[in-house]
Scaffold this motif. Structure first.
Motif: not given
Length: 312
Positions: A184-185, A189, A199, A215
């Motif tokens: 996901l980095s 998002v 976050n 995040l």
């Protein structure tokens, strides 16, 4: 001037925080509330509230008397409720505080069903994501989704809300499908800001400690509906309670991701203050909600159906 009116006004001033707010709650003039309070203090021979231009504080006598006064009013309300119950009829007003998105999506039906069965009950609903002060705002019952922090409240659990990570098919075709939470980095998002640590997303790993993924959000908002709409438009990955996603999952505009890495559920409670008498109609409404949300919830069924066609 009746002693009941004096007690009612005194308790209203304490709970609402001012004579002005108490007059609004009781729907009487400020001057009437002030006269009742002065009359009560004169009759008792003690000062109950220290009045200043900015704040009203209870004296030591006032604090002791407040506890007695609330019990007396509660006993009276319970006696009235007992009479109403003997006739098989619920009466009076329910004052509810509900989270905005959940209230709009999922509370109209249970409230309507309860009112249909109890035609002499009226209802006032405050839809707001802020955490209201139940005592000061005169709220009978609130629904809170998340871990409870206020130990002065009494809670009854209604259900556990599942969380889901998802994105639109268009976004995934463009950006790729994350296979592990750490992926996901590299993704855009969209985060819900109205939580303690927006976050960081927590995932559960099989036979391992929880994984916390930091995040950098592309979009942060205190409204889940906005985030859901933006995710449907291909702006990124969201983490939302499944009750927010039911329609999106059913029509396929959002698809679940990272299903091997479940998220912690969050509890939903009906809550009320310890200092507030719980009338029979409020007790009956809580029982109604417990029954309503028992068993498989429709949004979880939509989540399960969406998983059969998931891209992850």
């Amino acid at each position: 001037m009746s002693r009941f009116e004096e007690l009612e006004s005194f308790v209203a001033v304490v709970e609402a925080g001012s004579i002005t707010a108490a007059s609004d709650r009781l729907s009487v003039a400020k001057s009437a509330v002030s006269r009742r309070l002065s009359s009560l203090e004169a009759r008792l021979g003690v000062q109950l509230i220290n009045r200043t231009t900015r704040v009203n504080d209870l004296t030591s006598s006032g604090r002791a008397f407040y506890q007695q006064a609330t019990r007396l009013l509660s006993d009276l309300a319970e006696a009235e409720s007992a009479v109403a119950r003997s006739g098989g009829t619920l009466t009076g007003e329910l004052r509810l505080a509900l989270p905005l998105s959940f209230g709009v999506r999922h509370m109209a039906a249970p409230i309507s069903d309860f009112l249909q069965a109890n035609p002499e009950v009226t209802c006032e609903v405050d839809l707001n994501d802020r955490r209201v002060d139940l005592v000061a705002d005169g709220v009978d019952l609130a629904l809170r989704i998340g871990n409870l922090q206020d130990s002065s409240l009494i809670a009854r659990k209604l259900f556990d809300a599942s969380m889901t990570v998802c994105a639109s098919p268009g976004y995934l075709a463009r950006a790729g499908v994350p296979q592990h939470p750490s992926d996901l980095s590299a993704h855009a998002v969209l985060v819900y800001a109205n939580v303690a640590d927006p976050n960081t997303w927590e995932f559960t790993l099989p036979e391992a400690a929880p994984l916390f993924v930091p995040l950098t959000p592309r979009v942060s908002s205190s409204n889940g509906d906005l985030l859901t709409a933006m995710a449907e438009q291909g702006q990124g990955v969201i983490r939302q309670p499944t009750f927010m996603l039911e329609a999106s999952l059913r029509r396929g505009s959002l698809v679940p991701l990272l299903e091997d890495f479940p998220l912690r559920t969050i509890p939903a409670h009906a809550i009320y203050p310890q200092t507030r008498h719980l009338s029979y109609r409020v007790r009956a409404f809580i029982d109604h909600l417990v029954d309503w949300f028992e068993g498989e919830l429709p949004w979880d069924a939509a989540r399960a159906a969406a998983s059969t066609g998931s891209v992850c």
